[in-house]
Design a protein around this motif. Sequence first.
Motif, PDB file in Angstrom:
ATOM      1  N   GLN A   1       0.847  -1.064  -0.173  1.00  0.00           N
ATOM      2  CA  GLN A   1       0.079   0.086   0.022  1.00  0.00           C
ATOM      3  C   GLN A   1       0.837   1.131   0.032  1.00  0.00           C
ATOM      4  O   GLN A   1       0.698   2.224   0.758  1.00  0.00           O
ATOM      5  N   ARG A   2       1.736   1.158  -0.846  1.00  0.00           N
ATOM      6  CA  ARG A   2       2.888   2.341  -1.240  1.00  0.00           C
ATOM      7  C   ARG A   2       2.039   3.473  -2.001  1.00  0.00           C
ATOM      8  O   ARG A   2       2.218   3.616  -3.331  1.00  0.00           O
ATOM      9  N   PHE A   3       1.055   4.295  -1.425  1.00  0.00           N
ATOM     10  CA  PHE A   3       0.298   5.317  -2.383  1.00  0.00           C
ATOM     11  C   PHE A   3       1.140   6.559  -2.271  1.00  0.00           C
ATOM     12  O   PHE A   3       1.424   7.284  -1.136  1.00  0.00           O
ATOM     13  N   THR A   4       0.875   7.200  -3.242  1.00  0.00           N
ATOM     14  CA  THR A   4       1.574   8.782  -3.454  1.00  0.00           C
ATOM     15  C   THR A   4       0.707   9.620  -2.885  1.00  0.00           C
ATOM     16  O   THR A   4       0.865  10.698  -2.529  1.00  0.00           O
ATOM     17  N   GLU A   5      -0.706   9.285  -2.632  1.00  0.00           N
ATOM     18  CA  GLU A   5      -1.610   9.863  -2.114  1.00  0.00           C
ATOM     19  C   GLU A   5      -2.680   8.842  -1.637  1.00  0.00           C
ATOM     20  O   GLU A   5      -2.721   7.930  -1.828  1.00  0.00           O
ATOM     21  N   GLU A   6      -3.780   9.535  -0.786  1.00  0.00           N
ATOM     22  CA  GLU A   6      -4.693   8.297  -0.357  1.00  0.00           C
ATOM     23  C   GLU A   6      -5.349   7.985  -1.523  1.00  0.00           C
ATOM     24  O   GLU A   6      -5.734   8.596  -2.244  1.00  0.00           O
ATOM     25  N   PRO A   7      -5.750   6.719  -1.267  1.00  0.00           N
ATOM     26  CA  PRO A   7      -6.782   5.963  -2.386  1.00  0.00           C
ATOM     27  C   PRO A   7      -7.889   6.852  -2.331  1.00  0.00           C
ATOM     28  O   PRO A   7      -8.427   7.472  -1.333  1.00  0.00           O
ATOM     29  N   ARG A   8      -8.343   7.204  -3.603  1.00  0.00           N
ATOM     30  CA  ARG A   8      -9.627   8.019  -3.542  1.00  0.00           C
ATOM     31  C   ARG A   8     -10.835   7.235  -3.743  1.00  0.00           C
ATOM     32  O   ARG A   8     -10.699   6.602  -4.925  1.00  0.00           O
ATOM     33  N   GLU A   9     -11.836   7.596  -3.105  1.00  0.00           N
ATOM     34  CA  GLU A   9     -13.070   6.753  -3.430  1.00  0.00           C
ATOM     35  C   GLU A   9     -14.333   7.596  -3.708  1.00  0.00           C
ATOM     36  O   GLU A   9     -14.435   8.984  -2.874  1.00  0.00           O
TER      37      GLU A   9
ATOM     38  N   TRP B   1       0.732  13.490  -9.185  1.00  0.00           N
ATOM     39  CA  TRP B   1      -0.673  13.300  -8.649  1.00  0.00           C
ATOM     40  C   TRP B   1      -1.519  12.635  -9.567  1.00  0.00           C
ATOM     41  O   TRP B   1      -0.986  12.067 -10.704  1.00  0.00           O
TER      42      TRP B   1
ATOM     43  N   PHE C   1      -6.278   3.862  -6.773  1.00  0.00           N
ATOM     44  CA  PHE C   1      -5.172   3.696  -6.057  1.00  0.00           C
ATOM     45  C   PHE C   1      -3.873   4.110  -6.525  1.00  0.00           C
ATOM     46  O   PHE C   1      -3.142   3.373  -7.332  1.00  0.00           O
TER      47      PHE C   1
END
Length: 749
Positions: free
Chosen positions: A164-172, A328, A350
Amino acid sequence: MSPRFVKSQREMEGRFEDVWVLVDDDDGLETWSSEADLTIVGRPAVRHDGPLRASGGARYTVDVALPGMLHAKVLRAPVSRGRVLSLDLDAARRTPGVRAVLGPDGPFTMGGDPPLTAEPSWAGEPIAAVAAETPEAAEAGLVALALELEERPPLLLDEGLTEQRFTEEPREVVRGDPDTALASADARVELTCETPAHVQTPLEPHAAVVRWEGDGLTAWVSTQGMFDARRELARRFDLVPERVRVISEFIGGGFGGKQGAGVEALLAAELARAADRPVRLALSRHEDQLVGGRRARTRQTVTIGGRRDGTLAAIELAAVVEMGAAGWIFPVAEPALSLYACDNVRTMTFPVRTSIRAQNAFRAPGVTEGVTVLEQAMDELAAALAIDPLELRRLNHVERDQGSGLPYSSKRLLACYDRAAELAQWTKRDALREPQPDGLLRGMGCATQIWWGGGGPPAHATIRLDADGRALVTTGIQDIGTGTLTSARMVAAEELGLELDRVVVRGGDTGPNVYAPVSGGSMTTPAVMPAVRSAAGKVRRILLSLAADVLEISADDLTLAGGRIRSRDGALDVDVTEVTDKLGNATIDGTGTRGPNPDGFRVNTFGCQIAQVAVDAGTGLVRVERVVAVHDVGRIVNPLAASSQLEGGVIQGVGYALTEDLIVDPTTGVPVNGHLDDYKVPTIADVPEIVWDFVDIPDENLPNLGAKGLGEPPIVPTAAAIANAFAHATGRRASALPLTPARVLETLA
Ligand code: MOS
């Protein structure tokens, strides 16, 4: 004339921002209607700089050669992740011919993102830069740096998913109740498909030449945004923006990968300052393929629930987006949210960090990736419901943007479907699947396009009409190869009532300080052309009132067309110079600004493409035989340039579907195919027959022209249409694009 500030919404590739803009649209101009009697706009015109570009006479950034100019080279990380242990800057400085050396610890790291790093997080990231008398001496300087680094294990896509190496929060994003709607749907399909890392591959690599001049500088930059480049250079070097002149007259494409000053102009400027000499920094083809950027690789799973009547009950999307080292997210989920009428939608995105260059904008970024998978799932649903794929799309047509609830300013997608079906002979589609004399498997597939492209303020233009009756149109357009300056010339000539050859158009230079936005987001035509027409309208009115004085007749009784001033009763018919030659060295000036888009609407572009493919089941080779492309982008200013945009977009889409993918070594994380012989863009031999048409009806809600942008729309549906044609031909669907022979054979096995 009453300049005023208005609050407006600026849109760039789906990102919305509230801005105050200066508007002076008190020009009395109405949007030209479909019936307007136009003699230049809407008719094909060759671009005025075509011969110069084609003959080699055009001066691109790499052609700029200044007295005393140095050549710069960049030391790049040879590994995808590491830490610099040693770098011999002194040895580099002592190298014969070397005049300036920048390392990661130099003064250049102050403020902002340092373009040089001692801890590279992707292969190709700049570590040091050298300027020397010759390219060879600069190269020798790089060798003398004797880089030693500690290598670290690369971050790879698959591990990123588990870690879970995300550049930003997963977007829902959730609309309605997708779980319940999916559970109760009459048919459900689920499709997973990986989309490739697609490299922009502009013909002209990134390049900059910088010369300092006292307390300012001139920078030739191959950029899509010369005003952004000016701002970045002024900020980084603490200069007055008016003392920074950016020249971007001829540009060999950008496709999203050439934003602002770029690392090249910033490094060239710093090296030029250090050496007190002009500096050129131009990437090689290979460098550009590795570091110029790319469309993010995605892995998407789409689940769609449909009702027996063909309407959509629910859509679910889970999209993994390989961002690379930073960056982004682009709107991958947008098609699931807006392409079709659907009350119950859930999208999850993600953005995963890996050890490759940060993903950047590439022609309709995000939406192209999203459409490529969603539209394949739509075809699966069509099969599950036994509904014709094009009919399924018509059944789910929507007149509003479902996210904002706002109506579209205009939407003629149904007309695109009808026209595309007619041009492609869609009704004969199933006959293609009968056994063919050449043994190939044939099929036809369709896909829908959505994108933004409404443009907006701020954009300005000035026009000066001289004693010869010639108009000089000055804009801030950097023509990246699309022919937008020719469109500006056409719009000015039309409104001025002058022949094309009496209009000279200028762009590609921030010197005159006439602002135009970045050549991105499909916004040059919709943003700048209304400003050009507004300026022309003002000059025209002044000219007619001066004519009234000279000819002793009321201005209301005069008309201006084709360079002639005529009285309505026909008694008077003179060339404009009859009036303008009294100007002497004076000029009649007009300025125009782009008014805001109307409140209460979303401005989008739409289209439909239908592809026909032939598949050789023995070799796995897929050939795209024909692509029909019909788009609704409002008014078409120059049909010749517009058809070129369509063809270019389709060809780039063919590459995305069949051959292009930047592949990373799974052990080292280093890209392995950064050359044009192993990263295969389509050549003329791969180009299908392209049949195009436009709805070409002005959007009455847009200021004075009713034209939307066309840079990005044509690439959006191409790969999806090809993938659907492949599935129609073979009865199989590949789990990933591009459809290379190896993947096709695997899929058919
Ligand atoms: Mo954007 S991909 O620069 O149009």
